[in-house]
Design an enzyme around this catalytic site. Structure first.
Site, short mmCIF file in Angstrom:
data_model
loop_
_atom_site.label_atom_id
_atom_site.label_comp_id
_atom_site.label_asym_id
_atom_site.label_seq_id
_atom_site.Cartn_x
_atom_site.Cartn_y
_atom_site.Cartn_z
CB CYS A 120 -0.92 0.01 1.21
SG CYS A 120 -2.22 1.29 1.09
CE LYS A 195 -7.55 -1.36 4.54
NZ LYS A 195 -6.15 -1.05 4.25
NE ARG A 217 -6.38 4.77 4.67
CZ ARG A 217 -5.44 5.72 4.69
NH1 ARG A 217 -5.48 6.69 3.78
NH2 ARG A 217 -4.49 5.70 5.60
CD GLU A 233 -14.02 -4.75 -4.09
OE1 GLU A 233 -13.08 -5.30 -4.69
OE2 GLU A 233 -14.20 -3.51 -4.14
CE LYS A 248 -7.01 -3.73 7.74
NZ LYS A 248 -5.99 -3.05 7.01
CB SER A 274 -4.73 -1.28 15.11
OG SER A 274 -5.58 -0.46 14.33
CE1 TYR A 313 -0.79 -4.89 14.59
CE2 TYR A 313 -3.18 -5.14 14.63
CZ TYR A 313 -2.04 -4.64 14.04
OH TYR A 313 -2.14 -3.90 12.89
C1 PBG Z 1 -3.07 0.13 4.68
C2 PBG Z 1 -3.43 -0.69 5.87
C3 PBG Z 1 -4.16 -0.28 6.99
C4 PBG Z 1 -4.23 -1.39 7.83
C5 PBG Z 1 -3.54 -2.43 7.22
N1 PBG Z 1 -3.06 -1.98 5.98
C6 PBG Z 1 -4.68 1.04 7.36
C7 PBG Z 1 -5.69 1.74 6.58
O1 PBG Z 1 -6.30 1.23 5.63
O2 PBG Z 1 -5.90 2.92 6.93
C8 PBG Z 1 -4.93 -1.41 9.16
C9 PBG Z 1 -4.53 -2.51 10.08
C10 PBG Z 1 -4.97 -2.31 11.49
O3 PBG Z 1 -5.75 -1.41 11.82
O4 PBG Z 1 -4.51 -3.10 12.32
N2 PBG Z 1 -1.68 0.11 4.46
#
Ligand code: PBG
Length: 324
Positions: A120, A195, A217, A233, A248, A274, A313
């Site tokens: 990304c 996602k 986004r 998708e 996700k 996260s 995590y």
């Molecule tokens: C984009 C990406 C994101 C996450 C993984 N890859 C962030 C986003 O889309 O803003 C989020 C992972 C998480 O929240 O643990 N590179």
């Protein structure tokens, strides 16, 4: 024939019985540990909103991968925070970029460990968006070329799997084509196919310094209200060449994981993100929930919904409990 002949409690009387009839298992071998790699040496900086998770320099990321390996966690997924950001995300496809260096060091120094590279641009652009921006629009087709270059450079550096998370249309096809042209036809693509535009990524954006400077986004990530669209998708990505697909976040989207599992035959991954980690960690810190118990319950629920693999995590912590 009901009660008193039917007594479901009979099979719950002891742990041995419960374990004999358990439907879903969780194993360290299903888990992927995310690592946030930063420039420098001997850097191990705790992420404030993710207690127990760190920004790590390459040497420390190697140590972390080593520890994961010793706990039977088979894979890490790498995110990079580059020394400098620009409009073209140069750090993403720099042959000596932060993820490239981490991938090659981990492959060299840790045996028996798969390295997944997140593909990304958002950690590498000065505006924090996942693609090339003109005016206030994220350009889809122009971004594809940069994503493909990123994936190829990561695979050349040693990444075993590339995992596009940007949600641009057509990126799986672009990456597959570029990998094949570079004689990397054996490198699998794990696509973040479904996602969602989620508030649960908040702590990640602090860790990766990737909060967009303007806007959000929602023009590329999915609307949380949509489930049928996730199937669309996922099928498109498989058609374009994805070897595995991801949903996700995980817990708020268990129904999507379930539907995707029914719809496809490729391995399905889920990203326990996260914000999901932060919620559990914060409540556990306050003594409001039992950390180990809620962690294991969350992970087994993600497996029960249909995920084969879980990016989490908690990978090391769960693996440690599973060893006992
Ligand atoms: C984009 C990406 C994101 C996450 C993984 N890859 C962030 C986003 O889309 O803003 C989020 C992972 C998480 O929240 O643990 N590179």
């Amino acid at each position: 024939m009901g009660f008193p002949v039917q007594r479901p409690r009979r099979l719950r009387r002891s742990e041995l019985l419960r374990s004999l009839v358990r439907e879903t298992d969780l194993a360290a071998g299903d888990l992927i540990l995310p690592l946030f790699v930063v420039p420098g040496r001997r850097v191990r900086h705790e992420i404030p909103s993710m207690p127990g998770q760190f920004n790590l320099s390459v040497d420390e990321a190697v140590a972390e991968a080593q520890e994961a390996q010793s706990l039977d966690v088979p894979a890490v997924i790498l995110f990079g925070i580059p020394p400098a950001k620009d409009a073209k995300a140069s750090g993403a496809y720099d042959p000596h970029g932060i993820v490239q260096e981490a991938a090659s060091s981990i492959k060299k120094e840790v045996g028996n460990m798969l390295v997944v590279a997140d593909v990304c641009l958002c950690e590498y652009t000065d505006h924090g968006h996942c693609g090339v921006v003109r005016g206030d629009e994220i350009q889809n087709d122009e971004t594809l070329d940069l994503l493909a270059r990123t994936a190829v450079s990561q695979a050349k550096a040693g990444a075993d799997i590339v995992a596009p998370s940007d949600m641009m249309d057509g990126r799986v096809a672009a990456i597959r084509k570029a990998l094949d042209a570079a004689a990397l036809e054996q490198v699998p693509i794990l696509s973040y196919a479904a996602k969602y535009a989620s508030g649960f990524y908040g702590p990640f954006r602090e860790a990766a310094q990737s909060t967009p400077k303007f806007g959000d986004r929602r023009t590329h990530q999915m609307d949380p209200a949509n489930a049928r669209e996730a199937i669309r998708e996922v099928l498109l990505d498989i058609e374009e060449g994805a070897d595995m697909v991801m949903v996700k976040p995980a817990l708020p989207y268990l129904d999507v994981i379930y539907r995707v599992r029914q719809a496809v035959n490729v391995p399905v991954a889920a990203y326990h993100v996260s914000g999901e980690y932060a919620m559990l960690a914060a409540a556990a810190r306050n003594g409001w929930i039992d950390r180990d118990r809620v962690m294991m319950e969350s992970l087994v629920s993600i497996r029960r919904a249909g995920a084969d693999l879980i990016v989490t995590y908690f990978a090391k912590e769960a693996a440690r409990l599973l060893q006992r």
